[in-house]
Motif scaffolding. Sequence first.
Motif, PDB file in Angstrom:
ATOM      1  N   ALA A  59      44.703  36.506  50.472  1.00 54.66           N
ATOM      2  CA  ALA A  59      44.898  35.059  50.666  1.00 54.66           C
ATOM      3  C   ALA A  59      43.573  34.310  50.524  1.00 54.66           C
ATOM      4  N   LEU A  60      42.488  34.935  50.976  1.00 51.62           N
ATOM      5  CA  LEU A  60      41.184  34.265  50.932  1.00 51.62           C
ATOM      6  C   LEU A  60      40.701  34.019  49.504  1.00 51.62           C
ATOM      7  N   SER A  61      41.297  34.730  48.548  1.00 50.73           N
ATOM      8  CA  SER A  61      40.851  34.556  47.162  1.00 50.73           C
ATOM      9  C   SER A  61      41.085  33.121  46.672  1.00 50.73           C
ATOM     10  N   VAL A  62      41.993  32.382  47.289  1.00 53.28           N
ATOM     11  CA  VAL A  62      42.209  30.991  46.826  1.00 53.28           C
ATOM     12  C   VAL A  62      40.967  30.128  47.085  1.00 53.28           C
ATOM     13  N   TYR A  63      40.089  30.575  47.965  1.00 49.06           N
ATOM     14  CA  TYR A  63      38.875  29.806  48.251  1.00 49.06           C
ATOM     15  C   TYR A  63      37.701  30.175  47.337  1.00 49.06           C
ATOM     16  N   SER A  64      37.917  31.180  46.479  1.00 45.45           N
ATOM     17  CA  SER A  64      36.759  31.743  45.776  1.00 45.45           C
ATOM     18  C   SER A  64      36.110  30.778  44.785  1.00 45.45           C
ATOM     19  N   ASP A  65      36.871  29.816  44.273  1.00 46.73           N
ATOM     20  CA  ASP A  65      36.297  28.952  43.230  1.00 46.73           C
ATOM     21  C   ASP A  65      36.339  27.465  43.602  1.00 46.73           C
ATOM     22  N   ILE A  66      36.367  27.180  44.897  1.00 46.53           N
ATOM     23  CA  ILE A  66      36.371  25.764  45.293  1.00 46.53           C
ATOM     24  C   ILE A  66      35.281  25.493  46.331  1.00 46.53           C
ATOM     25  N   ALA A  67      34.901  24.223  46.426  1.00 48.28           N
ATOM     26  CA  ALA A  67      33.858  23.836  47.372  1.00 48.28           C
ATOM     27  C   ALA A  67      34.507  23.291  48.630  1.00 48.28           C
ATOM     28  N   ILE A  68      34.022  23.744  49.781  1.00 47.69           N
ATOM     29  CA  ILE A  68      34.609  23.323  51.056  1.00 47.69           C
ATOM     30  C   ILE A  68      34.447  21.809  51.262  1.00 47.69           C
ATOM     31  N   ASP A  69      33.406  21.233  50.664  1.00 44.18           N
ATOM     32  CA  ASP A  69      33.244  19.772  50.780  1.00 44.18           C
ATOM     33  C   ASP A  69      34.388  19.032  50.083  1.00 44.18           C
ATOM     34  N   ASP A  70      34.861  19.576  48.963  1.00 45.74           N
ATOM     35  CA  ASP A  70      36.020  18.967  48.286  1.00 45.74           C
ATOM     36  C   ASP A  70      37.274  19.100  49.153  1.00 45.74           C
ATOM     37  N   VAL A  71      37.377  20.252  49.815  1.00 42.83           N
ATOM     38  CA  VAL A  71      38.534  20.497  50.684  1.00 42.83           C
ATOM     39  C   VAL A  71      38.541  19.473  51.821  1.00 42.83           C
ATOM     40  N   ARG A  72      37.396  19.304  52.434  1.00 42.06           N
ATOM     41  CA  ARG A  72      37.273  18.360  53.551  1.00 42.06           C
ATOM     42  C   ARG A  72      37.565  16.929  53.082  1.00 42.06           C
ATOM     43  N   ALA A 102      48.991  35.455  45.717  1.00 44.00           N
ATOM     44  CA  ALA A 102      48.175  36.679  45.750  1.00 44.00           C
ATOM     45  C   ALA A 102      48.469  37.510  47.002  1.00 44.00           C
ATOM     46  N   ALA A 103      48.883  36.847  48.076  1.00 38.22           N
ATOM     47  CA  ALA A 103      49.183  37.557  49.326  1.00 38.22           C
ATOM     48  C   ALA A 103      50.438  38.421  49.143  1.00 38.22           C
ATOM     49  N   ARG A 104      51.450  37.813  48.488  1.00 40.94           N
ATOM     50  CA  ARG A 104      52.694  38.574  48.271  1.00 40.94           C
ATOM     51  C   ARG A 104      52.431  39.775  47.367  1.00 40.94           C
ATOM     52  N   GLU A 105      51.653  39.540  46.341  1.00 38.54           N
ATOM     53  CA  GLU A 105      51.327  40.623  45.418  1.00 38.54           C
ATOM     54  C   GLU A 105      50.622  41.769  46.141  1.00 38.54           C
ATOM     55  N   ARG A 106      49.658  41.400  46.999  1.00 37.88           N
ATOM     56  CA  ARG A 106      48.902  42.428  47.713  1.00 37.88           C
ATOM     57  C   ARG A 106      49.795  43.163  48.706  1.00 37.88           C
ATOM     58  N   ALA A 107      50.696  42.423  49.367  1.00 38.03           N
ATOM     59  CA  ALA A 107      51.590  43.073  50.330  1.00 38.03           C
ATOM     60  C   ALA A 107      52.391  44.161  49.625  1.00 38.03           C
ATOM     61  N   ARG A 108      52.874  43.826  48.432  1.00 37.67           N
ATOM     62  CA  ARG A 108      53.657  44.814  47.669  1.00 37.67           C
ATOM     63  C   ARG A 108      52.796  46.013  47.299  1.00 37.67           C
ATOM     64  N   GLU A 109      51.592  45.727  46.837  1.00 35.92           N
ATOM     65  CA  GLU A 109      50.708  46.806  46.400  1.00 35.92           C
ATOM     66  C   GLU A 109      50.348  47.735  47.572  1.00 35.92           C
ATOM     67  N   VAL A 110      50.059  47.123  48.716  1.00 35.84           N
ATOM     68  CA  VAL A 110      49.638  47.941  49.860  1.00 35.84           C
ATOM     69  C   VAL A 110      50.790  48.806  50.362  1.00 35.84           C
ATOM     70  N   VAL A 111      51.988  48.222  50.375  1.00 36.83           N
ATOM     71  CA  VAL A 111      53.131  48.980  50.891  1.00 36.83           C
ATOM     72  C   VAL A 111      53.611  49.999  49.855  1.00 36.83           C
ATOM     73  N   GLU A 112      53.812  49.523  48.641  1.00 33.63           N
ATOM     74  CA  GLU A 112      54.487  50.379  47.651  1.00 33.63           C
ATOM     75  C   GLU A 112      53.548  51.370  46.977  1.00 33.63           C
ATOM     76  N   GLN A 113      52.303  50.997  46.838  1.00 34.03           N
ATOM     77  CA  GLN A 113      51.374  51.888  46.150  1.00 34.03           C
ATOM     78  C   GLN A 113      50.468  52.612  47.155  1.00 34.03           C
ATOM     79  N   GLN A 114      49.668  51.810  47.882  1.00 34.87           N
ATOM     80  CA  GLN A 114      48.639  52.432  48.722  1.00 34.87           C
ATOM     81  C   GLN A 114      49.246  53.289  49.838  1.00 34.87           C
ATOM     82  N   TRP A 115      50.135  52.687  50.613  1.00 37.59           N
ATOM     83  CA  TRP A 115      50.706  53.435  51.733  1.00 37.59           C
ATOM     84  C   TRP A 115      51.694  54.496  51.217  1.00 37.59           C
TER      85      TRP A 115
END
Length: 409
Positions: free
Chosen positions: A287-300, A40-53
């Motif tokens: 990048a933070l979107s990878v945390y949107s559907d998981i529990a931090i206790d599982d991560v720990r 998702a980070a790579r996708e956003r980088a492309r979008e921000v550079v190629e589209q938004q900016w």
Amino acid sequence: MPSAEELDATDPLRAKRQQFHLPPGTIYLDGNSLGPMPLAARERAREVVEQQWAADLITSWNQHAWIDLPETVGEKIAPLLGAGPGQVICCDSISVNLFKLLAAALRLNPGRNRILSQQDNFPTDLYVSQGLSQLLGHENCELVTVAKNEIESALGEDIAVLLLTQVNFRSGYAHDIQRMTELAHAKGILVVWDLAHSAGVMPLELDRWNVDFAVGCGYKYLNGGPGAPAFLYAAKTHQGELHQPIAGWMGHQNPFAFDSEYQASGDIKQFLAGTPPILSMSVLDAALSVYSDIAIDDVREKSLGLADFFALRVAQAPELSSLKLASPLDHDQRGGQLAYEHDHAYAICQALIAEGVIADFRSPNILRFGFSPLYLSYQDIAVATARLGKILATEQFLQPEFNRKNKVT
Ligand SMILES: *Cc1c(COP(=O)(O)O)cnc(C)c1O
């Protein structure tokens, strides 16, 4: 002990790996230093550079809400810290954020001039305190450092601020934030926690623990990319009384009024200084979107599981007996990494990298392994320890190519 295959089969996070780009053939045990790239980070980088900016130019500040990114990203990080809304903002680096917070905290605790920290804290935390002391004069700011086991007895009424890093960058030892914060508050001391090696891997409850201030990194466990901006937490109760010294236009109540007098924003935005780095902050946001559907206790739990599995395999392999564990094994006392001492730690690390296992070296003799659980499997750990065993058994690390020091270690 179940096998790596069995542990992987019951891992609730095993599908997360598909959301990352991982170079084929590489086992990455350094996500605690620089997280790998979420797709998702790579996708956003492309979008921000190629589209938004490129296409939308300056209209993007409103159209793509660039102006709100420091708050948007702050609010995405907040649940990982146990922080309610309006208390986390994304900006600058840890070093700069510490400067702002330490200066503000000293002013908030008048009549006291000391910052208490730990001798083996991450150097930037100590350097920033020393720099502030030079600027303000020793009578207004003095850094006192003690060993880890002397902190409690040094918490006296002369101390204004306790500055600690939860997880030690070398040993992986983890402080009990709640307990240390309580002890400090009992003596009228404010706390600033550095969460560089905590955010994204340790369950945190900053609000519940009554933490005053905290800082942390965007590029380590949060996978925001090299040099991703950092974050800053300031408890709501303090926000009305703070004065941070880097008074820049983005921290003004109304930046676009272009007033010549500084009037700090009354909320968390008062910690902003200059224009946010939109390219890198957008990438961190995605990048933070990878945390949107998981529990931090599982991560720990998985991070501890991977590290325990690693430690057990090292302890059981005779060819690895020269590695000396320098981290606590007790779950309550450790973060997401393990450190081993060895006289040839640097060369072993280089030889491991040549075999496709990326770990890192910390001066003078530490081999450090990070267990970021979003993309690592137990199989990875089995392969990594086998390769480590081979390197030590054959002493291939003695080859000259593995003993040349690089600029960044
Ligand atoms: C990585 C790290 C930092 C980094 O600080 P920056 O100013 O963002 O480069 C600070 N503190 C600790 C404990 C770290 O591990």
